[in-house]
Design a protein around this motif. Structure first.
Motif, PDB file in Angstrom:
ATOM      1  N   ALA A   1      -2.423   0.321  -5.480  1.00  0.00           N
ATOM      2  CA  ALA A   1      -2.148   1.136  -4.306  1.00  0.00           C
ATOM      3  C   ALA A   1      -2.420   2.606  -4.565  1.00  0.00           C
ATOM      4  O   ALA A   1      -2.672   3.373  -3.636  1.00  0.00           O
TER       5      ALA A   1
ATOM      6  N   LEU B   1       4.343  -1.227  -0.283  1.00  0.00           N
ATOM      7  CA  LEU B   1       3.053  -1.027  -0.942  1.00  0.00           C
ATOM      8  C   LEU B   1       2.043  -0.397   0.010  1.00  0.00           C
ATOM      9  O   LEU B   1       1.236   0.447  -0.400  1.00  0.00           O
ATOM     10  N   ASP B   2       2.080  -0.786   1.271  1.00  0.00           N
ATOM     11  CA  ASP B   2       1.200  -0.154   2.261  1.00  0.00           C
ATOM     12  C   ASP B   2       1.523   1.328   2.397  1.00  0.00           C
ATOM     13  O   ASP B   2       0.618   2.173   2.505  1.00  0.00           O
TER      14      ASP B   2
ATOM     15  N   ARG C   1      -3.709   7.892  -0.436  1.00  0.00           N
ATOM     16  CA  ARG C   1      -4.910   8.208   0.327  1.00  0.00           C
ATOM     17  C   ARG C   1      -4.843   9.645   0.842  1.00  0.00           C
ATOM     18  O   ARG C   1      -5.836  10.383   0.824  1.00  0.00           O
TER      19      ARG C   1
ATOM     20  N   ARG D   1       0.154   3.070  -0.656  1.00  0.00           N
ATOM     21  CA  ARG D   1      -1.302   3.191  -0.566  1.00  0.00           C
ATOM     22  C   ARG D   1      -1.692   4.328   0.378  1.00  0.00           C
ATOM     23  O   ARG D   1      -2.566   5.151   0.061  1.00  0.00           O
TER      24      ARG D   1
ATOM     25  N   GLU E   1       1.194  -1.880  -7.730  1.00  0.00           N
ATOM     26  CA  GLU E   1       1.463  -0.459  -7.488  1.00  0.00           C
ATOM     27  C   GLU E   1       0.295   0.400  -7.957  1.00  0.00           C
ATOM     28  O   GLU E   1      -0.093   1.364  -7.280  1.00  0.00           O
TER      29      GLU E   1
END
Length: 225
Positions: A15, A206-207, A214, A210, A12
């Motif tokens: 990410a 998790l994607d 971002r 992330r 985590e």
């Protein structure tokens, strides 16, 4: 504004932030990024509070303007499907209290403390808008829900709740002691209810986490502490 992100596990933290690694007192792993620092706290509200307090004390007054509890979690159907994001408008210690013949009583109704932290309303709403996330209560529990009965009980007590995790309230308690605002962000890996590991989508969550950071990092960089 510099931000301290507190996560339960290293995946985590990875990410949320990338940068140089450091080790804090107590052995806590910290990643230092341009805007976000991420500390790995361990699982549960007590571990989260201890790590958050350690990181804030080590950094010193004024080092951070915001603390963020972040990671994956369970989502309450239909508010937060798997793969979606939730930003807390309330961080609720959902099992801190007492069972009685009349039902559960939260600790504040017992007169022993508090069971809810409220993130800054305008900031948490803006973050939710940027992320396209649900803006709703996130429950902190010490025991992850694994039955339909407990999921239903939590939903009855907290009908607006969108997610469940294990660290947010602990992070919020430590941030409050240091006079700092707190936000909680959860990426949903599974539905709250009967425990079915085959249905978990940890990689997908998790994607999503992330991608959230971002998009969020430039926004937080422009915020004033």
């Amino acid at each position: 504004m510099r931000v301290l992100v507190v996560t339960a596990v290293a995946a985590e933290a990875g990410a949320a932030a990338a940068g140089e690694s450091a080790v804090l007192p107590g052995g806590y792993a910290l990643t230092r990024g341009p805007v976000l620092d991420a500390v790995v706290a361990g699982v549960g509200p007590a571990a989260a509070a201890a790590a958050t307090a350690t990181a804030l004390t080590a950094a010193g007054p004024g080092a951070y303007g915001l603390v963020v509890s972040a990671g994956i979690g369970g989502g309450f159907v239909p508010h937060a499907p798997v793969g979606s994001l939730v930003v807390a408008d309330a961080i609720v210690a959902a099992d801190l209290g007492a069972d009685t013949p009349e039902g559960f009583l939260p600790v504040d109704e017992l007169g022993f403390g508090r069971s809810v932290h409220h993130p800054p309303a305008a900031l948490s709403a803006r973050i939710a808008e940027v992320l396209g996330a649900a803006h709703a209560p996130v429950l902190t529990v010490s025991t992850v829900t694994g039955t339909a009965e407990r999921a239903a009980a939590l939903a009855r007590r907290h009908p607006r709740a969108a997610a469940e995790a294990m660290e947010g309230f602990g992070v919020a308690e430590a941030a409050a002691v240091h006079g700092l605002p707190v936000v909680e962000i959860r990426a949903v890996s599974n539905a709250v209810g009967p425990r079915d590991r085959s249905a978990w989508r940890i990689g997908e969550a998790l994607d999503a986490l992330r991608g959230a950071f971002r998009r969020l990092t430039p926004v937080l960089a422009k915020e004033q502490p």
